[in-house]
Structure formats: structure tokens, C-alpha cells
Design a protein around this motif. Structure first.
Motif, mmCIF file in Angstrom:
data_model
loop_
_atom_site.group_PDB
_atom_site.id
_atom_site.type_symbol
_atom_site.label_atom_id
_atom_site.label_comp_id
_atom_site.label_asym_id
_atom_site.label_seq_id
_atom_site.Cartn_x
_atom_site.Cartn_y
_atom_site.Cartn_z
ATOM 1 N N ALA A 33 50.809 21.177 -12.561
ATOM 2 C CA ALA A 33 49.640 21.764 -13.197
ATOM 3 C C ALA A 33 49.510 21.246 -14.624
ATOM 4 N N ASP A 34 48.286 21.039 -15.049
ATOM 5 C CA ASP A 34 48.048 20.637 -16.436
ATOM 6 C C ASP A 34 48.131 21.829 -17.377
ATOM 7 N N LEU A 35 47.784 23.011 -16.859
ATOM 8 C CA LEU A 35 47.699 24.200 -17.704
ATOM 9 C C LEU A 35 48.102 25.423 -16.893
ATOM 10 N N VAL A 36 48.915 26.269 -17.495
ATOM 11 C CA VAL A 36 49.238 27.574 -16.921
ATOM 12 C C VAL A 36 48.930 28.634 -17.962
ATOM 13 N N LEU A 37 48.118 29.604 -17.579
ATOM 14 C CA LEU A 37 47.833 30.762 -18.423
ATOM 15 C C LEU A 37 48.587 31.940 -17.822
ATOM 16 N N PHE A 38 49.357 32.652 -18.628
ATOM 17 C CA PHE A 38 50.220 33.708 -18.084
ATOM 18 C C PHE A 38 50.123 34.970 -18.940
ATOM 19 N N ASN A 39 50.719 36.046 -18.408
ATOM 20 C CA ASN A 39 50.733 37.341 -19.087
ATOM 21 C C ASN A 39 49.308 37.856 -19.302
ATOM 22 N N GLN A 48 40.509 38.371 -1.142
ATOM 23 C CA GLN A 48 41.824 38.231 -0.532
ATOM 24 C C GLN A 48 42.952 38.255 -1.560
ATOM 25 N N ASN A 49 42.600 38.147 -2.807
ATOM 26 C CA ASN A 49 43.609 38.075 -3.874
ATOM 27 C C ASN A 49 42.962 38.561 -5.170
ATOM 28 N N PRO A 50 42.618 39.863 -5.250
ATOM 29 C CA PRO A 50 41.733 40.341 -6.319
ATOM 30 C C PRO A 50 42.328 40.356 -7.717
ATOM 31 N N GLU A 51 43.656 40.488 -7.860
ATOM 32 C CA GLU A 51 44.275 40.584 -9.179
ATOM 33 C C GLU A 51 45.393 39.563 -9.307
ATOM 34 N N ALA A 52 45.584 39.070 -10.508
ATOM 35 C CA ALA A 52 46.656 38.109 -10.768
ATOM 36 C C ALA A 52 47.176 38.304 -12.184
ATOM 37 N N GLN A 53 48.345 37.749 -12.421
ATOM 38 C CA GLN A 53 48.944 37.764 -13.764
ATOM 39 C C GLN A 53 48.853 36.405 -14.438
ATOM 40 N N ALA A 54 48.749 35.367 -13.613
ATOM 41 C CA ALA A 54 48.797 34.016 -14.172
ATOM 42 C C ALA A 54 47.906 33.094 -13.343
ATOM 43 N N ILE A 55 47.538 31.990 -13.983
ATOM 44 C CA ILE A 55 46.623 31.019 -13.383
ATOM 45 C C ILE A 55 47.180 29.625 -13.645
ATOM 46 N N PHE A 62 41.107 25.203 -10.303
ATOM 47 C CA PHE A 62 42.201 26.147 -10.153
ATOM 48 C C PHE A 62 43.080 25.689 -8.992
ATOM 49 N N VAL A 63 44.404 25.765 -9.174
ATOM 50 C CA VAL A 63 45.308 25.482 -8.063
ATOM 51 C C VAL A 63 46.078 26.719 -7.641
ATOM 52 N N ALA A 64 46.100 27.769 -8.471
ATOM 53 C CA ALA A 64 46.771 29.006 -8.085
ATOM 54 C C ALA A 64 46.364 30.131 -9.014
ATOM 55 N N ALA A 65 46.382 31.340 -8.467
ATOM 56 C CA ALA A 65 46.237 32.564 -9.256
ATOM 57 C C ALA A 65 47.096 33.611 -8.577
ATOM 58 N N GLY A 66 48.038 34.161 -9.298
ATOM 59 C CA GLY A 66 48.938 35.117 -8.667
ATOM 60 C C GLY A 66 49.998 35.615 -9.617
ATOM 61 N N PRO A 67 51.181 35.983 -9.081
ATOM 62 C CA PRO A 67 52.274 36.435 -9.937
ATOM 63 C C PRO A 67 52.713 35.338 -10.908
ATOM 64 N N GLU A 68 53.208 35.771 -12.044
ATOM 65 C CA GLU A 68 53.555 34.818 -13.097
ATOM 66 C C GLU A 68 54.606 33.818 -12.650
ATOM 67 N N GLN A 69 55.647 34.320 -11.963
ATOM 68 C CA GLN A 69 56.736 33.413 -11.591
ATOM 69 C C GLN A 69 56.266 32.339 -10.616
ATOM 70 N N ASP A 70 55.286 32.680 -9.760
ATOM 71 C CA ASP A 70 54.795 31.687 -8.801
ATOM 72 C C ASP A 70 53.946 30.620 -9.494
ATOM 73 N N ALA A 71 53.100 31.043 -10.417
ATOM 74 C CA ALA A 71 52.298 30.065 -11.144
ATOM 75 C C ALA A 71 53.184 29.145 -11.969
ATOM 76 N N MET A 72 54.253 29.684 -12.542
ATOM 77 C CA MET A 72 55.138 28.876 -13.376
ATOM 78 C C MET A 72 55.877 27.816 -12.560
ATOM 79 N N ARG A 73 56.026 28.050 -11.259
ATOM 80 C CA ARG A 73 56.677 27.039 -10.426
ATOM 81 C C ARG A 73 55.861 25.748 -10.357
#
Length: 647
Positions: A33-39, A48-55, A62-73
């Protein structure tokens, strides 16, 4: 309406998201990913995925939106990480009806009263701008406000405007109903006692027959716009600078996309030169889908025949593309939302004028939009649409009505059957008081009947119709949708015609993609969609309804790139060159004005309580506010006297 998933659907959605994230992780092996926004507190609007902590974002998607640890991977050594510090994040807002191309050419010349809550403050701004504006330039306040937003609940008088501007031309446009010109502006446009009135408009005259400076639309606004068009224009390089500043201003409010509805005195291709140069140079910070608006009464068909040979709907790219025809299709079908006068009847030629244009558009598969305020106009237009559809089936062609303040259920049903949509705007937030005065509070409760449109399955999207009537601020629209109140505080709609916050937000994001034929491409924070988002100054889902209108963005991304930053994110977006020319009102006052804090609100309460709000023809309310002296609201004025802004 809030979406409330049950446990089974939540588990299914979580499984689908996890599977998608695994797929994304596999793709990321070829590029992190070029950019991760977290917290953050991310409202994705993906059911199907209404809330997330990170992008996570790669390229412009967008390649992901979900829990912080998953986006950081998905982050690699070169990935930029941005801590959102718990702020609310939403998909970038999309305005389904705005005049950003025309507005951008003039933005730097215009003094904005958008958001100003006191006439006294507005007049101080005018006086200051007059002092810095060189001859032969004008000072112009062009829409975006209503007298009802002022504590004084009135417009300035011509005497007040002449007092602050004896020599510099001043043009002040209020909604679609009137313009106020000082004596210098009347001279500049050349109106005299011998100047004939415009059709459907009035040049108000004094006892001697000379124009007073007041122009009235009755109900045709051509008199207002034709007069404004007589003013000086900016050089081309200044127009480019002006357009960039206007785009940055709407980016500040979280807007990442606009459907431009054309406009009067906006000729194609001449007046599109600046926006096309900016697009070519990679300097557009708002995605624009543009409609073509006919400029020639009695020659509308020739316009569309010519354009059909020059450009096709969808031509362009994700940043700048053609979107079809309208909102003016034929002049004989154009009603006007001036609720201070009676509803206009369309001429008998409306149907015969409109039918060949609709046939041409349907044959060439051109989407179209048609301005229609009143149910009576919509009925007659639908008669034409249904007739054409029998010979040339629309078959999924995205066509729509704009506005529809007084539409009834029968016509909503007809639109649904023909596969059309309705784009609504918050014009009633600016002139609901006028509608109530003419038609009554009960009829105003469904102006427009948004909840009913949604219940009947019609595609509905939201916008502003900025800049000459309502403001371009989307949060004023969202506040109006949620609370049902005008800017003047009138409770216009009952609960039955108010929207919950999620539904209102959807009308400003994913729902608007139908109107530009881009469903699934943007409008949600979802893997594969364009990476457009806004990080908000305040939490849209928890602030009081009236405070929604005060929200701004502190970080706006378009295609994964920062186009506006503030507060903790102020250094992320590239700086703009200063507004040109150096006397531009934008340099001093900016755009939409933030509402005042508690102390300023107290001042406005004084203004509303003061007798000269209606009785004083000169002084207004620039009394000795801010002085540290003991007062009470009613004795304040007599004790301290008046330090008038008019002299």
C-alpha cells in the motif's frame, strides 16, 4: 433509515470482508500500500463492511478497510502512515447538482456572504472590500445567502449600499428573486429611464422614471444574470487561479466530486477552456462530470445536434468527463423557484419544443436532466417523455428531474416506471419562509417529499445548486435533510419528511454515482473504488443536528492524494498560489464563513432584539459590541449609541 444487520448477516459480511482482505494481501505482494490511515472511526457505507478502523490505499484506489492490524499488514517500508487520532472518516462527498465550472471562473471576484449571520457583519465586509477594489472593478455578492440567515432578518437597503459604496459599482444578488445595484453600478451597466424592462423581469424606477437599482425577477431571472454579465471578467490566467481556489474551498468541506449542471452564460466549449487546461495539467482536485446546457432559445435542438457530433456521454476519464444534456433542455420548459411570485405557467409550445430534443437525446443514448420546480411542469414534461419512450425506449438510460419541490406521488410513480431519477437540492433551506408565506406550512411539509421518493424506489441524490442561489456548503444541505429546518431556523418538515443521518449521507455519496453513471466506482470506502475520502472536524453522527452545518474536513483525499489539510494534517496538501488579483475578496475573507462562537451569538441576539433592526433605515447593528461595559440587551443601544458601519 439506518441499516441494522442481524447476527447472521454480520457474520456473513465479516467472512466476506476477511476473504477480500486475504485476496488484497496476496495482491499486495506485488506492491505494498502507498498509504495507510489508522486509528479512525471509518464509515464506509459498504453494507457488508460498514465500520472500519483503518484504510489502505494503493495508487488511486482503496485496497482495504477494516481492523487496524489487518490494514497494517499491507504496509511496506515505503508506505506512508497517517494517524487519524480517532476522527470520523467518510467517503468523499459528491454534489449531484452544482455550477462549479462557471463558479470557478468568478470565485476570486466575489465577496461571499455564505454563512454570515449578521447583516452588520456583512455590510462591514462590503465596506472593507469597496475600499480595496480598484476602478473599474465591481464588488459583487453573488448568491449563496438568504436574508433569513441574518439576525436582523432583512436585506440592506439601497441607501445603505450607496452609503458604503458611493463610487465603486456594487452588485448584490439575492436568491433568484432580486438584485440590488448601487448608483455606480446602475451607471456602469447603462440603465436609464429609457431602458426597457426585460421579459419576465422589472427594473424598479423612482418617481422620475430613473432606475433605483433594484431589479426584480417576475419570475424570470434573466434580468439578474444579464446584468451581472455586464461586469468585468478576470484574465484567463486569473480564471485558472480562481478555479483552483474554488476547488480548494469545496475540498475544505469534504467535496471530492461534482456533477456540473451547466448554466446560463456558460457556453460550450468556450467557457470550458480553463477547466480543461487544469485537467490536462493534472491540477483538478475535484472530479467533474459535466452536463451541456443550451444557450439559445428557439435554437435548442441545433445546440444538441451540434454537441452530439463533438462529444459523447462518458467521454473523458475518472477526473473529467461528459455526463449528457441539461439542466436546460428547452427554454419553454424552464420554470423558476421564485416563491415570492406566483407559479409561472409554461407556454403552450413547451411540448412541441421539448419532444424533438428528447427524441434526439434518446436516439443518441444521451442522459439528460431537466430543471423543474413545480409539479405542473413535471406533469407536462412526463407526458413528452412517455410519448417518446413508446417509440424510442429509454431502456436504462439515466435521465432525471432536478429540484421537484412540489412533485406529487403520481408523478414520482411515473418517473419510477420510466427508470428516471430525482436530484434534490437544499434551496428550501434558503427560501422556505417565502414558500410558507405563499402556500402555507402544510404544503411546505413535502418540499420536496424526499422520504416518499425513496420509499417509491426512485434513485435520489443530493446537491446544492450553488452558487447563485444556495451555498456550495454540503453540510448545510445535510443539516437541512436531517433536521428539516431552514437557515433562518424555521421548522419546515415534520419527522415524516426528515432523514436519518446515514440515509442523508448516502444521498451525498454512493447515491449520487447513479447520476453520473459511475455506480460501484466511487461513493464508498471499499476495495477497488476510487480512494476519495474526508476526515471530519467533528463527528457527523454525534453532533447536534444544528451543528452539522458547522462541520468541515481536516483532510480530504482525491485518488489517494491530499487535496486539503488542516489542523494536524495542514502540511499534507500542496499549497496554492495566492488568490489573484491581489484585491480579491478571497484573500481577506475566504469562502464559507464559520458560525460564530458563544460571544458572537450573544451579539447576534442583541441585533435581533434591537428596535432598529426594522425601524432604522441607515444604522443597522454595528453598535459598540465588544466593549467591556455593563449592559443588558434592551438598554445596550441607548447607553452606548451607534458606531455606524455606513459612514
Amino acid at each position: 433509515m439506518f441499516f441494522h444487520p442481524d447476527r447472521r448477516s454480520m457474520l456473513a459480511g465479516l467472512g466476506a470482508f476477511t476473504a477480500g482482505l486475504r485476496g488484497t494481501a496476496a495482491q499486495a505482494q506485488d506492491g505494498a500500500a502507498d498509504l495507510v490511515l489508522f486509528n479512525g472511526r471509518v464509515t464506509t457505507l459498504d453494507r457488508q463492511n460498514p465500520e472500519a478502523q483503518a484504510i489502505a490505499i494503493r495508487g488511486d484506489r482503496f485496497v482495504a478497510a477494516g481492523p487496524e492490524q489487518d490494514a497494517m499488514r499491507l504496509a511496506g517500508s515505503g508506505t506512508r502512515r497517517i494517524d487519524l487520532k480517532g476522527r470520523r472518516v467518510i467517503p468523499g462527498l459528491i454534489d449531484s447538482h452544482m455550477h462549479i465550472i462557471r463558479g470557478g471562473l468568478n470565485y476570486n471576484m466575489e465577496l461571499r456572504w455564505d454563512g454570515v449571520r449578521s447583516l452588520a457583519d456583512a455590510m462591514r465586509m462590503l465596506k472593507e472590500q469597496v475600499a480595496r477594489t480598484p476602478a473599474p472593478q465591481w464588488v459583487r455578492v453573488v448568491g449563496g445567502f438568504t436574508e433569513h440567515q441574518f439576525a436582523e432578518k432583512r436585506l440592506p437597503t439601497l441607501d445603505e449600499i450607496n452609503a458604503v459604496a458611493p463610487d465603486t459599482p456594487v452588485f448584490l444578488l439575492h436568491l433568484y428573486d432580486r438584485a440590488l445595484l448601487n448608483r455606480a453600478a446602475v451607471r456602469a451597466v447603462g440603465y436609464t429611464k429609457d431602458t426597457p424592462d426585460f421579459p419576465g423581469g422589472e427594473i424598479v424606477r423612482g418617481p422620475s422614471g430613473e432606475p433605483t437599482g433594484l431589479l426584480i425577477a417576475k419570475p424570470n431571472a434573466t434580468i439578474l444574470y444579464a446584468t451581472l454579465a455586464k461586469g468585468p471578467t478576470l484574465p484567463l490566467d486569473y480564471q485558472k487561479n480562481s478555479t483552483r481556489h474554488f476547488m480548494r474551498e469545496v475540498n475544505r468541506l469534504g467535496v471530492t466530486g461534482v456533477i456540473d449542471a451547466g448554466g446560463g452564460f456558460q457556453n460550450y466549449p468556450e467557457d470550458y477552456q480553463i477547466v480543461e487546461e487544469l485537467h490536462r495539467d493534472g491540477q483538478l482536485t475535484v472530479r467533474i462530470a459535466y452536463n451541456l446546457f443550451t444557450q439559445k432559445p428557439k435554437q435548442e435542438l441545433q445546440d444538441f445536434e451540434s454537441w452530439a457530433k463533438q462529444v459523447r456521454p462518458g467521454q473523458g476519464d475518472d477526473t473529467y468527463r461528459n455526463n449528457g444534456a441539461g439542466e436546460m433542455l428547452v427554454y419553454s420548459a424552464a420554470d423558476y423557484e421564485d416563491f415570492q411570485v406566483e407559479r409561472p405557467d409554461m407556454p403552450p409550445s413547451m411540448e412541441s419544443d421539448l419532444e424533438p430534443v428528447i427524441k434526439l437525446l434518446a436516439t443518441n443514448r444521451w442522459p439528460w436532466r431537466l430543471h423543474a420546480t413545480y409539479n405542473e411542469t413535471i406533469t407536462r414534461a412526463l407526458d413528452v417523455f412517455e410519448k417518446v419512450n413508446r417509440d424510442i425506449p429509454f431502456n436504462g438510460l439515466h435521465w432525471l428531474f432536478d429540484h421537484c419541490e412540489t412533485i406529487d406521488d403520481r408523478n414520482i410513480e411515473r418517473i419510477a416506471k420510466l427508470g428516471g431519477g430525482i436530484a434534490i437540492q437544499h434551496r428550501m433551506a434558503y427560501q422556505g419562509e417565502y414558500f410558507v408565506a405563499r402556500y402555507g406550512a402544510q404544503k411546505a411539509e413535502r418540499t420536496p417529499p424526499i422520504r416518499r421518493m425513496l420509499e417509491m424506489g426512485v434513485p435520489v441524490g443530493a446537491g446544492t445548486d450553488a452558487t447563485r442561489v444556495a451555498s456550495y456548503n454540503p453540510w448545510v444541505s445535510l443539516s437541512w435533510l436531517v433536521t428539516g429546518r431552514t437557515l433562518g431556523g424555521l421548522q419546515l418538515y415534520p419527522a415524516a419528511n426528515q432523514l436519518d443521518r446515514e440515509t442523508a449521507l448516502r444521498l451525498w455519496t454512493e447515491s449520487n454515482t447513479w447520476f453520473s453513471s459511475e455506480v460501484g466506482k466511487k461513493g464508498q470506502i471499499k476495495a477497488g473504488q476510487l480512494a476519495d475520502l474526508a476526515v471530519l472536524s467533528d463527528d457527523y453522527f454525534s453532533v447536534p443536528g444544528g451543528a452539522i452545518q458547522d462541520i468541515t474536513s481536516v483532510l480530504t483525499l482525491v485518488g489517494g492524494k491530499a487535496v486539503y489539510g488542516d489542523a494536524d494534517f495542514k502540511d499534507l496538501a500542496p499549497p496554492l498560489p495566492p488568490a489573484m488579483p491581489d484585491w480579491s475578496p478571497v484573500r481577506t475573507f475566504g469562502g464559507y464563513h464559520k458560525r460564530a462562537g458563544i460571544d458572537q451569538q450573544r451579539k447576534y441576539a442583541f441585533a435581533a432584539a434591537c428596535g432598529c433592526g426594522t425601524a432604522c433605515g441607515v444604522h443597522g447593528h454595528a453598535h459598540a459590541w465588544g466593549l467591556n461595559v455593563p449592559t443588558d440587551d434592551q438598554s445596550f443601544w441607548g447607553a452606548l449609541g451607534c458606531s455606524c458601519w455606513a459612514v
